[in-house]
Scaffold this motif. Sequence first.
Motif, PDB file in Angstrom:
ATOM      1  N   HIS A  35       0.841  -1.197   0.000  1.00 15.35           N
ATOM      2  CA  HIS A  35       0.000   0.000   0.000  1.00 15.35           C
ATOM      3  C   HIS A  35       0.879   1.250   0.000  1.00 15.35           C
ATOM      4  O   HIS A  35       0.597   2.221  -0.711  1.00 15.35           O
ATOM      5  CB  HIS A  35      -0.924  -0.011   1.216  1.00 15.35           C
ATOM      6  CG  HIS A  35      -1.822   1.184   1.305  1.00 15.35           C
ATOM      7  ND1 HIS A  35      -2.837   1.395   0.409  1.00 15.35           N
ATOM      8  CD2 HIS A  35      -1.825   2.236   2.168  1.00 15.35           C
ATOM      9  CE1 HIS A  35      -3.443   2.529   0.709  1.00 15.35           C
ATOM     10  NE2 HIS A  35      -2.839   3.049   1.791  1.00 15.35           N
ATOM     11  N   GLU A  36       1.955   1.231   0.764  1.00  6.52           N
ATOM     12  CA  GLU A  36       2.876   2.370   0.839  1.00  6.52           C
ATOM     13  C   GLU A  36       3.527   2.605  -0.517  1.00  6.52           C
ATOM     14  O   GLU A  36       3.620   3.739  -0.988  1.00  6.52           O
ATOM     15  CB  GLU A  36       3.953   2.076   1.890  1.00  6.52           C
ATOM     16  CG  GLU A  36       4.890   3.229   2.138  1.00  6.52           C
ATOM     17  CD  GLU A  36       5.902   2.864   3.208  1.00  6.52           C
ATOM     18  OE1 GLU A  36       7.081   3.186   2.998  1.00  6.52           O
ATOM     19  OE2 GLU A  36       5.520   2.260   4.221  1.00  6.52           O
ATOM     20  N   ARG A  37       3.946   1.543  -1.179  1.00  2.00           N
ATOM     21  CA  ARG A  37       4.570   1.685  -2.495  1.00  2.00           C
ATOM     22  C   ARG A  37       3.575   2.252  -3.497  1.00  2.00           C
ATOM     23  O   ARG A  37       3.900   3.125  -4.290  1.00  2.00           O
ATOM     24  CB  ARG A  37       5.069   0.329  -2.975  1.00  2.00           C
ATOM     25  CG  ARG A  37       6.284  -0.151  -2.275  1.00  2.00           C
ATOM     26  CD  ARG A  37       6.730  -1.474  -2.840  1.00  2.00           C
ATOM     27  NE  ARG A  37       7.693  -2.104  -1.966  1.00  2.00           N
ATOM     28  CZ  ARG A  37       7.806  -3.394  -1.777  1.00  2.00           C
ATOM     29  NH1 ARG A  37       7.005  -4.216  -2.430  1.00  2.00           N
ATOM     30  NH2 ARG A  37       8.719  -3.878  -0.967  1.00  2.00           N
ATOM     31  N   LEU A  38       2.361   1.707  -3.454  1.00  2.00           N
ATOM     32  CA  LEU A  38       1.344   2.190  -4.391  1.00  2.00           C
ATOM     33  C   LEU A  38       1.036   3.659  -4.149  1.00  2.00           C
ATOM     34  O   LEU A  38       0.890   4.442  -5.089  1.00  2.00           O
ATOM     35  CB  LEU A  38       0.067   1.354  -4.268  1.00  2.00           C
ATOM     36  CG  LEU A  38       0.124  -0.041  -4.897  1.00  2.00           C
ATOM     37  CD1 LEU A  38      -1.155  -0.796  -4.576  1.00  2.00           C
ATOM     38  CD2 LEU A  38       0.316   0.053  -6.385  1.00  2.00           C
ATOM     39  N   SER A  39       0.935   4.048  -2.894  1.00  2.00           N
ATOM     40  CA  SER A  39       0.619   5.446  -2.601  1.00  2.00           C
ATOM     41  C   SER A  39       1.769   6.357  -3.011  1.00  2.00           C
ATOM     42  O   SER A  39       1.544   7.466  -3.493  1.00  2.00           O
ATOM     43  CB  SER A  39       0.280   5.627  -1.125  1.00  2.00           C
ATOM     44  OG  SER A  39       1.409   5.349  -0.339  1.00  2.00           O
ATOM     45  N   ARG A  40       3.024   5.893  -2.850  1.00  2.00           N
ATOM     46  CA  ARG A  40       4.166   6.706  -3.285  1.00  2.00           C
ATOM     47  C   ARG A  40       4.160   6.862  -4.791  1.00  2.00           C
ATOM     48  O   ARG A  40       4.428   7.919  -5.320  1.00  2.00           O
ATOM     49  CB  ARG A  40       5.480   6.046  -2.836  1.00  2.00           C
ATOM     50  CG  ARG A  40       5.917   6.502  -1.479  1.00  2.00           C
ATOM     51  CD  ARG A  40       7.332   6.092  -1.226  1.00  2.00           C
ATOM     52  NE  ARG A  40       7.305   4.757  -0.647  1.00  2.00           N
ATOM     53  CZ  ARG A  40       8.227   3.839  -0.801  1.00  2.00           C
ATOM     54  NH1 ARG A  40       9.284   4.075  -1.511  1.00  2.00           N
ATOM     55  NH2 ARG A  40       8.113   2.657  -0.241  1.00  2.00           N
ATOM     56  N   LEU A  41       3.856   5.763  -5.453  1.00  2.00           N
ATOM     57  CA  LEU A  41       3.858   5.810  -6.908  1.00  2.00           C
ATOM     58  C   LEU A  41       2.725   6.706  -7.432  1.00  2.00           C
ATOM     59  O   LEU A  41       2.901   7.444  -8.382  1.00  2.00           O
ATOM     60  CB  LEU A  41       3.716   4.406  -7.487  1.00  2.00           C
ATOM     61  CG  LEU A  41       4.960   3.525  -7.386  1.00  2.00           C
ATOM     62  CD1 LEU A  41       4.626   2.111  -7.855  1.00  2.00           C
ATOM     63  CD2 LEU A  41       6.096   4.087  -8.202  1.00  2.00           C
ATOM     64  N   SER A  42       1.575   6.630  -6.800  1.00  2.00           N
ATOM     65  CA  SER A  42       0.442   7.417  -7.290  1.00  2.00           C
ATOM     66  C   SER A  42       0.548   8.879  -6.886  1.00  2.00           C
ATOM     67  O   SER A  42       0.020   9.748  -7.546  1.00  2.00           O
ATOM     68  CB  SER A  42      -0.868   6.817  -6.793  1.00  2.00           C
ATOM     69  OG  SER A  42      -0.917   6.922  -5.387  1.00  2.00           O
ATOM     70  N   HIS A  57       1.100  -0.290 -14.133  1.00  2.00           N
ATOM     71  CA  HIS A  57       1.955  -1.478 -14.216  1.00  2.00           C
ATOM     72  C   HIS A  57       2.304  -1.981 -12.815  1.00  2.00           C
ATOM     73  O   HIS A  57       2.241  -3.182 -12.547  1.00  2.00           O
ATOM     74  CB  HIS A  57       3.227  -1.147 -15.002  1.00  2.00           C
ATOM     75  CG  HIS A  57       4.196  -2.279 -15.067  1.00  2.00           C
ATOM     76  ND1 HIS A  57       3.926  -3.409 -15.797  1.00  2.00           N
ATOM     77  CD2 HIS A  57       5.402  -2.455 -14.480  1.00  2.00           C
ATOM     78  CE1 HIS A  57       4.936  -4.240 -15.661  1.00  2.00           C
ATOM     79  NE2 HIS A  57       5.863  -3.679 -14.869  1.00  2.00           N
ATOM     80  N   ALA A  58       2.634  -1.076 -11.917  1.00  2.00           N
ATOM     81  CA  ALA A  58       2.973  -1.456 -10.546  1.00  2.00           C
ATOM     82  C   ALA A  58       1.754  -2.054  -9.841  1.00  2.00           C
ATOM     83  O   ALA A  58       1.861  -3.061  -9.131  1.00  2.00           O
ATOM     84  CB  ALA A  58       3.490  -0.253  -9.769  1.00  2.00           C
ATOM     85  N   GLU A  59       0.600  -1.419 -10.060  1.00  2.00           N
ATOM     86  CA  GLU A  59      -0.613  -1.944  -9.434  1.00  2.00           C
ATOM     87  C   GLU A  59      -0.920  -3.342  -9.946  1.00  2.00           C
ATOM     88  O   GLU A  59      -1.242  -4.252  -9.161  1.00  2.00           O
ATOM     89  CB  GLU A  59      -1.797  -1.014  -9.723  1.00  2.00           C
ATOM     90  CG  GLU A  59      -1.757   0.266  -8.946  1.00  2.00           C
ATOM     91  CD  GLU A  59      -2.890   1.209  -9.327  1.00  2.00           C
ATOM     92  OE1 GLU A  59      -3.681   0.877 -10.245  1.00  2.00           O
ATOM     93  OE2 GLU A  59      -2.968   2.261  -8.711  1.00  2.00           O
ATOM     94  N   SER A  60      -0.794  -3.529 -11.237  1.00  2.00           N
ATOM     95  CA  SER A  60      -1.089  -4.852 -11.793  1.00  2.00           C
ATOM     96  C   SER A  60      -0.060  -5.874 -11.311  1.00  2.00           C
ATOM     97  O   SER A  60      -0.394  -7.026 -11.049  1.00  2.00           O
ATOM     98  CB  SER A  60      -1.130  -4.799 -13.321  1.00  2.00           C
ATOM     99  OG  SER A  60       0.155  -4.491 -13.825  1.00  2.00           O
ATOM    100  N   TYR A  61       1.201  -5.425 -11.178  1.00  2.00           N
ATOM    101  CA  TYR A  61       2.238  -6.324 -10.671  1.00  2.00           C
ATOM    102  C   TYR A  61       1.896  -6.789  -9.260  1.00  2.00           C
ATOM    103  O   TYR A  61       1.947  -7.976  -8.948  1.00  2.00           O
ATOM    104  CB  TYR A  61       3.603  -5.620 -10.679  1.00  2.00           C
ATOM    105  CG  TYR A  61       4.661  -6.386  -9.910  1.00  2.00           C
ATOM    106  CD1 TYR A  61       5.254  -7.512 -10.456  1.00  2.00           C
ATOM    107  CD2 TYR A  61       5.027  -5.991  -8.632  1.00  2.00           C
ATOM    108  CE1 TYR A  61       6.209  -8.218  -9.755  1.00  2.00           C
ATOM    109  CE2 TYR A  61       5.975  -6.690  -7.921  1.00  2.00           C
ATOM    110  CZ  TYR A  61       6.573  -7.799  -8.493  1.00  2.00           C
ATOM    111  OH  TYR A  61       7.507  -8.494  -7.793  1.00  2.00           O
ATOM    112  N   PHE A  62       1.527  -5.847  -8.407  1.00  2.00           N
ATOM    113  CA  PHE A  62       1.200  -6.199  -7.028  1.00  2.00           C
ATOM    114  C   PHE A  62      -0.071  -7.038  -6.936  1.00  2.00           C
ATOM    115  O   PHE A  62      -0.180  -7.944  -6.120  1.00  2.00           O
ATOM    116  CB  PHE A  62       1.096  -4.951  -6.140  1.00  2.00           C
ATOM    117  CG  PHE A  62       2.424  -4.331  -5.850  1.00  2.00           C
ATOM    118  CD1 PHE A  62       3.402  -5.055  -5.174  1.00  2.00           C
ATOM    119  CD2 PHE A  62       2.727  -3.048  -6.250  1.00  2.00           C
ATOM    120  CE1 PHE A  62       4.636  -4.507  -4.890  1.00  2.00           C
ATOM    121  CE2 PHE A  62       3.953  -2.497  -5.981  1.00  2.00           C
ATOM    122  CZ  PHE A  62       4.922  -3.213  -5.302  1.00  2.00           C
ATOM    123  N   LEU A  63      -1.053  -6.745  -7.779  1.00  2.00           N
ATOM    124  CA  LEU A  63      -2.264  -7.549  -7.791  1.00  2.00           C
ATOM    125  C   LEU A  63      -1.971  -8.986  -8.237  1.00  2.00           C
ATOM    126  O   LEU A  63      -2.457  -9.945  -7.632  1.00  2.00           O
ATOM    127  CB  LEU A  63      -3.316  -6.921  -8.713  1.00  2.00           C
ATOM    128  CG  LEU A  63      -3.990  -5.651  -8.175  1.00  2.00           C
ATOM    129  CD1 LEU A  63      -4.897  -5.053  -9.248  1.00  2.00           C
ATOM    130  CD2 LEU A  63      -4.782  -5.970  -6.926  1.00  2.00           C
TER     131      LEU A  63
END
Length: 182
Positions: A35-42, A57-63
């Motif tokens: 969640h922290e990575r996604l929020s930093r990226l967004s 791409h990052a979201e799909s990778y994590f999903l």
Amino acid sequence: MSSLLSRSKEQPHIRKSASDSSPASSTATTKGLRHERLSRLSSSGSSDLSNDKSTSHAESYFLRRENRLSAKKKAEEETANNDYKKMYEKAIATNQRLKSRLEISKQELSVIQDQLQRAQKGKPGDCGSNMLETEKKESWSLKKRISDMEEQLKVKEELKMENQRLKDENGALIRVITKLSK
């Protein structure tokens, strides 16, 4: 993309190793890091098209990663359930085998008991004569031992009497010697 690189230089990544966190909280920690990575990226602030692509791409990778992990956990749980099922089936098979062996043993025991009863009642000549012979031998050996012991007692009594006689004689000799020496 360049904003991502500059941002990553400004904020160093903090990685936790598997040994730093407990197994129970590893799932929660992993989800929190994602969640922290996604929020930093967004929240990188740039509205570049490349940034949108990397975010998706990052979201799909994590999903995808999360889906793989959950599938792996489900497979492990199914394997564990199958192991328990196999162990249960094995235990039931063992119990059935032991029950059948027990029944066979019970039947053999009843047959042997019947044979023993018939042997004791039906044929006194065969088994009885052998038993009588052994009993006769035992009684004869016991009688012999008793007679030997009685003889030993007689010899012992004779030795006691002779010993007493010698003591008396010795006392008499001592008295004579003392009178002569005076």
